[in-house]
Design a protein around this motif. Structure first.
Motif, PDB file in Angstrom:
ATOM      1  N   ASN A 523       0.857  -1.194   0.000  1.00  0.00           N
ATOM      2  CA  ASN A 523       0.000   0.000   0.000  1.00  0.00           C
ATOM      3  C   ASN A 523       0.890   1.240   0.000  1.00  0.00           C
ATOM      4  N   GLY A 526       0.601   7.554  -1.092  1.00  0.00           N
ATOM      5  CA  GLY A 526       0.551   8.510   0.007  1.00  0.00           C
ATOM      6  C   GLY A 526       1.871   9.231   0.164  1.00  0.00           C
ATOM      7  N   THR A 537       1.790  10.501  -4.302  1.00  0.00           N
ATOM      8  CA  THR A 537       0.375  10.464  -4.664  1.00  0.00           C
ATOM      9  C   THR A 537       0.206  10.205  -6.152  1.00  0.00           C
ATOM     10  N   ASN A 561       3.256   1.509   5.953  1.00  0.00           N
ATOM     11  CA  ASN A 561       1.969   1.046   5.423  1.00  0.00           C
ATOM     12  C   ASN A 561       1.653  -0.388   5.835  1.00  0.00           C
ATOM     13  N   GLU A 602       0.952   8.113   9.181  1.00  0.00           N
ATOM     14  CA  GLU A 602       0.822   8.557   7.796  1.00  0.00           C
ATOM     15  C   GLU A 602      -0.189   7.672   7.074  1.00  0.00           C
ATOM     16  N   ASN A 603      -1.141   8.322   6.432  1.00  0.00           N
ATOM     17  CA  ASN A 603      -2.106   7.601   5.600  1.00  0.00           C
ATOM     18  C   ASN A 603      -2.830   6.519   6.394  1.00  0.00           C
ATOM     19  N   ASN A 607       3.958   4.425  10.789  1.00  0.00           N
ATOM     20  CA  ASN A 607       5.167   4.201   9.998  1.00  0.00           C
ATOM     21  C   ASN A 607       6.423   4.532  10.808  1.00  0.00           C
TER      22      ASN A 607
END
Length: 700
Positions: A523, A526, A537, A561, A602-603, A607
């Motif tokens: 994933n 981001g 992105t 992620n 993050e996202n 992380n």
């Protein structure tokens, strides 16, 4: 019929018109004026014609000169393109990639099977012999010339004795042609012909003709308009004649005694040119009457002797302009901001003036007087300085005014022309000059700006306000001239940061999808790179410069992620940075570095990144680090989830280790040794016996 006359009435010397009574010039005078005007016009026309012819001739000469210059420039470009293509072909045709290059010369195409009678193929070219073993007759020669197209040997006749034309450059000046390739035989020193093949010989550069229309064979309407020849010297894999050898031990040129001395090998000036000559051709530079004798290490009173040292000294004398004092002092080279006697206390014999060093500490850097530190204070001429004179081309080696004596040039010529008693030229001798050019040149690759100096600090490093967290490093050109030594952490951080940025960029460009999956998990969409401003992105749009997610030492992905992504490839680069530093030190113990972490949300994911390293310089027993006494450094590792959010540069105050993230320990010989890895299978066999007692009183 009365006709009214309009005729002139003549009265005396004048012609008077009857009606007007006006006086005009005589007709004869007017004719004279017309003649004068005509002559003037003819003169002007003649002058203009002459001027036109002169201008036309001048313009024709100018156009011819411009045409010749253009053709010569195109021929030069063709030769350069041919050399570049041949170099690249050699590189890409083997598995050694960019390191497979050596001396290269231009060659013609010749069919080794000989000229085939009557064939009009462009591959049917051979000036020396036919396929039936006979020589070429007149018709054969004409057809041979008509077949020229592939790397053609354009016939340029100089004299009747050169039946094939002047088709090569005789750079070694021996008046004979040295072919290139696998020679079918070689001639021994005694004149005997050896059946063994002499492989990979490099000989004289050969002229290659350029046809007006290269796509067609040579003919009356497709003439040769130019020719080129090239020799490509391997600068990156050869010694530079202008920067090796020295006269440091005697620091004088008032005699022919060679004063070369190699002590610690800290600079190119400590490379022994005489040893190179002695190995290049023993017939010239290691003879029984003048053998190679390197005596300086034994005692300063014994001079180096032999042809090899005499010629090395002779070439060096030209570089120094025959005066050792022409060399600049070391301080002028380094622009020292350090104390002026820094050379006298760095355990490096920078001047290579002895004595011979046999230890690594407490080195005496002054042979003449241990109590006098002036010789290593950067205040006297230094062998590492730029030389007043240089050698620029191979032909310079034949110019006797650029050597102390004529012996070296004579020995080069003698090697190229030496004949045995049986009248044969030994292959070993005749290729001496080209073997030398393959290993000894007059150029050096330029310094690459942006690289770390291994010996002295040349980078500006930034840490946080507490001096713990590494933030950035920038190469500062010329900073190494301050002679400031690296400390372990600075070098490790700067080297690791530089290598990570370069390698991660290359890895991404080689395979973007694989790179992102490896370092950012499945994933990977981001904004994950917070320090460079590169966002992910728009990751599917590959090839955009500002979309390359390269990272350095401040943001190494560990868990991103939801994926653990700390890579062995990254760990290898970190290990390499530590190994490079430890390889250049004589500290007994290796240097140890441990990571600092940064945990962010993050996202929607937690992380974790490595954002720098600290040096573990020493231990206070086994219970605490000297930088903090709150926790043991070798305690049980914890999971990444234990780390708090934010920057944990004081991680040592919490614990010492994290699962899966090793400390970096510089590899030194024998302690620890990471040069060998063993993997083996083991099998263990156990045999069990069962004993039963039938009664409690049973004793046997």
């Amino acid at each position: 019929m009365k006709i009214k006359s309009d005729m002139w009435q003549v009265t005396g010397d004048k012609r008077v018109r009857a009606l007007s009574g006006k006086i005009f010039a005589p007709r004869r005078s007017r004719q004279g004026m017309a003649l004068v005007i005509t002559l003037i016009m003819l003169s002007v026309t003649l002058i203009m014609a002459i001027a036109f012819l002169a201008i036309s001739r001048r313009e024709r000469i100018s156009v011819g000169t411009s045409t010749d210059t253009t053709v010569a420039r195109f021929a030069t470009d063709t030769g350069l393109a041919a050399a570049e293509s041949q170099i690249l072909a050699n590189i890409y045709s083997t598995n050694t990639a960019i390191y497979n290059y050596s001396l290269l010369v231009s060659t013609n195409y010749i069919n080794p099977f000989g000229y085939v009678i009557g064939s009009q193929s462009p591959t049917n070219v051979n000036y020396d012999y036919r396929s039936d073993g006979q020589g070429l007759n007149g018709a054969d020669f004409d057809q041979n010339v008509a077949n020229l197209q592939i790397l053609p040997r354009a016939p340029v006749m100089i004299s009747a004795s050169e039946t094939n034309g002047r088709f090569y450059l005789d750079l070694n000046r021996n008046g004979a042609f040295e072919d290139t390739g696998n020679l079918p035989f070689s001639v021994g020193e005694d004149g005997s012909v050896l059946n063994a093949v002499f492989p990979g010989a490099i000989g004289d550069p050969q002229w290659v003709g350029v046809l007006e229309r290269p796509g067609l064979p040579h003919s009356a309407d497709n003439k040769f308009i130019s020719r080129y020849a090239f020799i490509a010297l391997p600068v990156g894999e050869s010694l530079d004649l202008n920067y090796i050898h020295n006269q440091a031990f005697t620091a004088t040129l008032n005699s022919i005694q060679d004063g070369f001395f190699r002590n610690q090998g800290v600079g190119s000036w400590e490379i022994n040119l005489a040893a190179f000559f002695a190995d290049l051709n023993t017939n010239e530079w290691y003879t029984a009457s003048a053998p190679y004798q390197y005596n300086r290490p034994l005692s300063g009173s014994f001079v180096n002797t032999g042809n090899a040292f005499f010629d090395a000294f002779s070439l060096l004398a030209w570089r120094y302009n025959f005066n050792y004092n022409n060399l600049a002092v070391a301080g002028q080279n380094f622009f020292l901001s350090a104390p002026p006697n820094i050379f006298g206390r760095d355990n490096i014999d920078i001047y290579a003036d002895g004595p011979l060093q046999l230890t690594t500490t407490n080195i005496n850097e002054n042979f003449s007087s241990p109590s006098d530190s002036d010789k290593n204070t950067a205040t006297i001429p230094w062998a590492g300085s730029e030389n007043p004179n240089h050698f620029y081309t191979p032909s310079d080696l034949f110019q006797t005014n650029k050597t102390f004596a004529t012996a070296f040039a004579n020995r080069l010529v003698d090697a190229g022309t030496n004949m045995t008693a049986s009248g044969l030229h030994p292959t070993y001798d005749r290729y001496t000059f080209y073997r030398m050019l393959d290993q000894l040149g007059t150029d050096t690759l330029p310094d690459d700006i942006g690289k770390l100096n291994l010996n002295y600090k040349n980078a500006s490093l930034t840490y946080d306000s507490a001096g713990i967290l590494f933030l950035n490093s920038t190469i500062v050109p010329g900073m190494e001239t301050n002679l400031l030594p690296w400390n372990p952490r600075d070098f490790f951080c700067a080297a690791a940061d530089q290598m990570l940025k370069v390698y991660t960029t290359n890895w991404f460009q080689a395979g973007p999808s694989n790179y992102l999956a490896t370092y950012y998990g499945t994933n990977y969409f981001g904004p994950v790179d917070r320090y460079t401003g590169f966002g992910l992105t728009n990751v599917p749009v590959f090839g955009i410069t500002n979309q390359i997610p390269a990272f350095g030492l401040t943001n190494i992905p560990v868990q991103v992620n939801g994926n653990f992504v700390y890579s062995p490839a990254v760990n290898r680069l970190l290990q390499l940075a530590a190994n490079i530093f430890d390889a250049g030190t004589n500290d007994f113990y290796p240097h140890v570095f441990r990571p600092d972490f940064n945990v962010v949300i993050e996202n929607g994911f937690r992380n974790t990144y490595i954002n720098g390293y600290e040096e573990v310089s020493s231990l206070n027993g086994l219970s605490a680090l000297t930088i903090s006494s709150s926790t043991p450094p070798l305690d049980q590792p914890v999971d990444l989830s234990f780390l708090p959010l934010g920057v944990t540069s004081d991680l040592h105050k919490l614990h010492g280790n994290v699962y899966g993230i090793p400390w970096i320990i510089g590899a030194k010989k024998f302690m620890p040794n990471f040069n060998q890895f063993y993997a083996f299978n083991t099998a263990q066999v156990t045999r069990k016996l069962q004993l039963n007692r039938t009664a409690a009183t049973l004793t046997t």
